[in-house]
Structure formats: structure tokens, C-alpha cells
Design a protein around this motif. Sequence first.
Motif, short mmCIF file in Angstrom:
data_model
loop_
_atom_site.label_atom_id
_atom_site.label_comp_id
_atom_site.label_asym_id
_atom_site.label_seq_id
_atom_site.Cartn_x
_atom_site.Cartn_y
_atom_site.Cartn_z
N LYS A 1 0.84 -1.20 0.00
CA LYS A 1 0.00 0.00 0.00
C LYS A 1 0.87 1.25 0.00
N GLY A 2 0.50 2.19 -0.87
CA GLY A 2 1.25 3.42 -0.97
C GLY A 2 2.44 3.34 -1.91
N ARG A 3 2.79 2.13 -2.34
CA ARG A 3 3.92 1.95 -3.24
C ARG A 3 3.50 1.40 -4.61
N PHE A 4 2.51 0.54 -4.60
CA PHE A 4 2.03 -0.09 -5.84
C PHE A 4 0.67 0.49 -6.22
N THR A 5 0.43 0.56 -7.52
CA THR A 5 -0.86 1.00 -8.03
C THR A 5 -1.31 0.07 -9.15
N ILE A 6 -2.49 -0.48 -8.99
CA ILE A 6 -3.07 -1.32 -10.04
C ILE A 6 -4.05 -0.48 -10.84
N SER A 7 -4.04 -0.68 -12.15
CA SER A 7 -4.97 0.03 -13.02
C SER A 7 -5.30 -0.86 -14.21
N ARG A 8 -6.27 -0.44 -14.98
CA ARG A 8 -6.65 -1.23 -16.14
C ARG A 8 -7.15 -0.34 -17.26
N ASP A 9 -7.01 -0.83 -18.47
CA ASP A 9 -7.52 -0.17 -19.66
C ASP A 9 -8.33 -1.22 -20.41
N ASN A 10 -9.63 -1.18 -20.21
CA ASN A 10 -10.47 -2.22 -20.81
C ASN A 10 -10.49 -2.13 -22.34
N ALA A 11 -10.29 -0.95 -22.87
CA ALA A 11 -10.24 -0.82 -24.32
C ALA A 11 -9.05 -1.58 -24.90
N LYS A 12 -7.98 -1.66 -24.12
CA LYS A 12 -6.78 -2.38 -24.55
C LYS A 12 -6.72 -3.78 -23.96
N ASN A 13 -7.71 -4.13 -23.14
CA ASN A 13 -7.73 -5.45 -22.52
C ASN A 13 -6.44 -5.71 -21.74
N THR A 14 -6.01 -4.69 -21.01
CA THR A 14 -4.71 -4.74 -20.33
C THR A 14 -4.84 -4.22 -18.90
N VAL A 15 -4.13 -4.87 -18.01
CA VAL A 15 -4.05 -4.46 -16.61
C VAL A 15 -2.59 -4.13 -16.30
N TYR A 16 -2.39 -3.16 -15.43
CA TYR A 16 -1.04 -2.70 -15.10
C TYR A 16 -0.81 -2.78 -13.60
N LEU A 17 0.44 -2.91 -13.24
CA LEU A 17 0.84 -2.78 -11.84
C LEU A 17 2.07 -1.89 -11.81
N GLN A 18 1.87 -0.66 -11.38
CA GLN A 18 2.97 0.28 -11.21
C GLN A 18 3.58 0.04 -9.84
#
Length: 120
Positions: free
Chosen positions: A63-80
Amino acid sequence: QLQASGGGLVQAGGSLRLSCAASGRTFSSYTMGWFRQAPGKEREFVARISWSGSSTYYVDSVKGRFTISRDNAKNTVYLQMNSLKPEDSAVYYCAANRFPSTTAEVYDYWGQGTQVTVSS
């Protein structure tokens, strides 16, 4: 099918961005999760994101270091991943499930994993 990428070797305090690209089917209605497994340890939940992206949940250690996000148009999930620590070193896996969960066993679809190594 899920394909994780973006892992590598980084020094402590550095950053990496993992991606999980879906192919063959759309996962826009699925909860997406990231898990990790270090040698000799069980697979550990890291983060998950709801199908819309409006809800996220993290294990306390990131928590506070990682960020999960997604782009459904690209069918892709990210983990920063920022402020990485040696204890973050593991193989990171993305997974998809119809319902929110932190339990690996209930996830239906898995990527092949990408290695993250953080040097001290």
C-alpha cells in the motif's frame, strides 16, 4: 489467455511497471488480480481491481507503493511498482476472476508470470 510482462532487475528504491495483456477473450467484466511467489514461499495476493476500475485493494505490504490500473479498451491491466524493496522480489502473476477475491485458488485464468528482482 493472459500475458504478463515488464519484469526485470532493479535497484532498491526503483520502479517497474508490469503489464498483463489479455487475448482470445475479453476480461472487461472480470476482476483482475496480481499475485507474486518468491522461492520457497506460497503464492501471495498483491492487488486486485474491479471490472470497472473503480475499486482497488492491496496487501498491506505494498500500500502506498504499488498502483493497479486497467484499460479495458486495450484489454490490459497494469501494476505500477514504486519504491521497490528486496522483499518484493518474486515472480509476479496476473489473474482474472468473475468476482473480487484475494484468494489465488478462486481465480480462473492465469498469466505465465514475470520475474521481478530487486537488488539491495
